[in-house]
Design an enzyme around this catalytic site. Structure first.
Site, PDB file in Angstrom:
ATOM      1  N   THR A 202      23.953  15.016  51.488  1.00  0.00           N
ATOM      2  CA  THR A 202      24.998  15.917  50.998  1.00  0.00           C
ATOM      3  C   THR A 202      24.763  16.315  49.543  1.00  0.00           C
ATOM      4  O   THR A 202      24.814  17.499  49.191  1.00  0.00           O
ATOM      5  CB  THR A 202      26.366  15.221  51.131  1.00  0.00           C
ATOM      6  N   VAL A 203      24.495  15.330  48.683  1.00  0.00           N
ATOM      7  CA  VAL A 203      24.334  15.622  47.253  1.00  0.00           C
ATOM      8  C   VAL A 203      22.990  16.301  46.985  1.00  0.00           C
ATOM      9  O   VAL A 203      22.905  17.228  46.166  1.00  0.00           O
ATOM     10  CB  VAL A 203      24.477  14.330  46.424  1.00  0.00           C
TER      11      VAL A 203
ATOM     12  N   GLU B 276      33.695   6.068  54.774  1.00  0.00           N
ATOM     13  CA  GLU B 276      32.495   5.753  55.530  1.00  0.00           C
ATOM     14  C   GLU B 276      32.854   5.021  56.823  1.00  0.00           C
ATOM     15  O   GLU B 276      33.956   4.469  56.965  1.00  0.00           O
ATOM     16  CB  GLU B 276      31.574   4.862  54.689  1.00  0.00           C
TER      17      GLU B 276
ATOM     18  N   LYS C 287      25.387   4.669  41.412  1.00  0.00           N
ATOM     19  CA  LYS C 287      26.189   3.770  40.578  1.00  0.00           C
ATOM     20  C   LYS C 287      25.809   2.302  40.770  1.00  0.00           C
ATOM     21  O   LYS C 287      25.829   1.522  39.826  1.00  0.00           O
ATOM     22  CB  LYS C 287      27.671   3.995  40.807  1.00  0.00           C
TER      23      LYS C 287
ATOM     24  N   VAL D 127      29.407   8.181  38.069  1.00  0.00           N
ATOM     25  CA  VAL D 127      30.805   7.805  37.809  1.00  0.00           C
ATOM     26  C   VAL D 127      31.693   9.040  37.908  1.00  0.00           C
ATOM     27  O   VAL D 127      31.515  10.011  37.165  1.00  0.00           O
ATOM     28  CB  VAL D 127      30.960   7.182  36.409  1.00  0.00           C
TER      29      VAL D 127
ATOM     30  N   ARG E  84      13.581  12.420  55.184  1.00  0.00           N
ATOM     31  CA  ARG E  84      13.013  11.931  56.438  1.00  0.00           C
ATOM     32  C   ARG E  84      12.642  13.061  57.390  1.00  0.00           C
ATOM     33  O   ARG E  84      11.631  13.010  58.051  1.00  0.00           O
ATOM     34  CB  ARG E  84      14.012  10.983  57.110  1.00  0.00           C
TER      35      ARG E  84
ATOM     36  N   LYS F 260      31.445   1.502  39.034  1.00  0.00           N
ATOM     37  CA  LYS F 260      31.704   2.573  38.069  1.00  0.00           C
ATOM     38  C   LYS F 260      32.361   2.025  36.804  1.00  0.00           C
ATOM     39  O   LYS F 260      32.034   2.440  35.689  1.00  0.00           O
ATOM     40  CB  LYS F 260      32.583   3.639  38.720  1.00  0.00           C
TER      41      LYS F 260
ATOM     42  N   GLU G  45      25.077  10.813  34.993  1.00  0.00           N
ATOM     43  CA  GLU G  45      26.455  11.332  34.930  1.00  0.00           C
ATOM     44  C   GLU G  45      27.131  11.302  36.300  1.00  0.00           C
ATOM     45  O   GLU G  45      28.319  10.996  36.418  1.00  0.00           O
ATOM     46  CB  GLU G  45      26.447  12.771  34.405  1.00  0.00           C
TER      47      GLU G  45
END
Length: 430
Positions: free
Chosen positions: A14-15, A192, A107, A134, A46, A207, A131
């Site tokens: 996703t990120v 999750e 994190k 957190v 993958r 965090k 950055e």
């Protein structure tokens, strides 16, 4: 003209896909702000055939993220794999050793190995930035490191986990039980499949440990964070909190005192009119208290593709500009040895809820248990009379030492008339 900054991304979830999308959407404006173009030259994931909704034509692919650390066409390695050890740690260590900048949203990695990685970055003369680790899209680390650099920070606290904040908000607004709302959060993608890291407070503790290190100039001290999650919070507690003039939030709180640094994550009762009480749903918020700036609150989305990618790309832009501020605001060797303050030494007010068998003499025993452990009761709520049956009791206390409260709760739980393990929630003065 300055050569483009070449980026390799490890992890296209996703990120990762969000980072690609942000860099493509604002490519020209980002180049103007950074003073040079930023090109993605390599990725590691993958499945190269998976549709991620982004254009990666012309980009080098590999299924081994460690190859990015040695790729001569990569200046910055963006680690978006996750996990405190394993491939993520190996990749960052190798990239830094090879003189490549590292950007990470991890994190757990920073909470456990941040100082070592920061020292490795300094040794190689490159940047380690995190950055996005957190509070997602909230630029709180940059805010503490640069915007509030003139201040001595005395306390930093906040809502650091959107999953928990969503669950507590829904429980408050609908009166539903924890497990019911958790299942909904999982169905909506806010939690999750295994939610334990979130709901047991571990994610927020990672965090908080990073925030505390940056705020107070200490080494990251995750092992000293007192951690409690939200499993034991019930709709009954939220209803009583409202009646008493409070909301309930899972907060991470780090405070510097003369004795050292107190770090704790647990459900808190916060005054109804406190700004942080009005931060609902999946939103995060962080408050920093400085000696000259007073109180600063930053609020925003703490997770998701857009907010987290926004933070990742901001770090990349800083590197492109040559803005090489140490990740923890000072060189790793200058971070001081932590002096953790035990949770037993914490002082504050408490909310306590339990059930008793309604019979004569019950409250005399409870009062004796409180008095024997130096706990002074401020208020008590008992609804109705039902002789011989279970009835709920809610108490609040005056300022009390945590160790005394713990012993008083154990003494009350041992009374014959008490038929439910007492639940406590700390009341915060915010």
């Amino acid at each position: 003209m300055t050569a483009p900054l070449r980026v390799g991304i490890a992890g296209l979830g996703t990120v990762g896909a969000g980072t690609v999308r942000v860099l493509a959407t604002h490519r020209d404006e980002i180049a103007r702000r950074a003073g040079r173009a930023i090109d993605i030259t390599a990725v590691s994931a993958r499945d190269p055939n998976k549709d991620r909704g982004v254009d990666l034509s012309g980009v080098s692919w590999t299924d081994d993220p460690l190859t990015l650390a040695a790729d001569p066409a990569v200046d910055v390695v963006v680690e978006l794999i996750g996990g405190s050890d394993g491939v993520a740690k190996d990749l960052c260590e190798a990239a830094l050793a090879n003189g490549k900048h590292v950007v990470t949203a991890n994190k757990a990695l920073i909470a456990h190995h941040g100082q070592t990685l920061a020292a490795a970055a300094e040794k190689s003369g490159v940047a380690l930035t995190f950055e996005a680790a957190v509070a997602g899209g909230i630029p709180i680390l940059k805010g503490l490191r640069e915007g509030l650099a003139a201040n001595a920070i005395s306390r930093v606290y906040g809502i650091l986990n959107g999953t928990c904040n969503y669950i507590l908000t829904e429980m408050r607004d609908t009166g539903r039980e924890f497990n019911d709302v958790l299942a909904e959060a999982q169905a909506e993608g806010y939690a999750e499949t295994d939610p334990s890291f979130d709901i047991d407070g571990i994610d927020a503790a990672h965090k908080l440990a990073i925030l505390a290190a940056l705020a107070f100039g200490t080494q990251v001290d995750f092992k000293s964070v007192h951690v409690e999650g939200i499993r034991h919070v019930s709709p009954v507690d939220l209803a009583f909190a409202k009646e008493l003039g409070y909301g309930i939030k899972l907060l991470g709180i780090a405070t510097e005192t003369a004795a050292g640094v107190e770090q704790r994550v647990h459900p808190c009762m916060v005054p109804m009119d406190a700004p942080i009480n009005h931060v609902d749903g999946v939103f995060n918020a962080v408050v920093a208290e400085g000696d000259f700036v007073d109180r600063v609150l930053m609020q925003g989305r703490g997770a998701g593709a857009g907010p987290t990618a926004s933070a990742v790309v901001a770090d990349i832009i800083d590197i492109a500009r040559g803005n090489m501020v140490p990740g923890f605001a000072r060189p790793a060797a200058d971070l001081t040895t932590p002096r953790p303050v035990s949770m037993a030494a914490h002082r504050g007010c408490y909310y306590m809820r339990f059930e008793v068998v309604d019979k004569p003499g019950v409250f005399a025993g409870i009062a004796q248990a409180l008095g024997a452990h130096n706990v002074s009761m401020e208020s008590i709520i008992q609804r109705g009379r039902d002789p011989g049956e279970r009835v709920p009791v809610v108490m609040t206390t005056h300022d009390t030492l945590e160790s005394d409260m713990t012993e008083a709760v154990a003494a009350i739980a041992a009374l014959d008339a008490v038929v439910m393990t007492p639940r406590i929630i700390r009341i915060e003065d915010l």
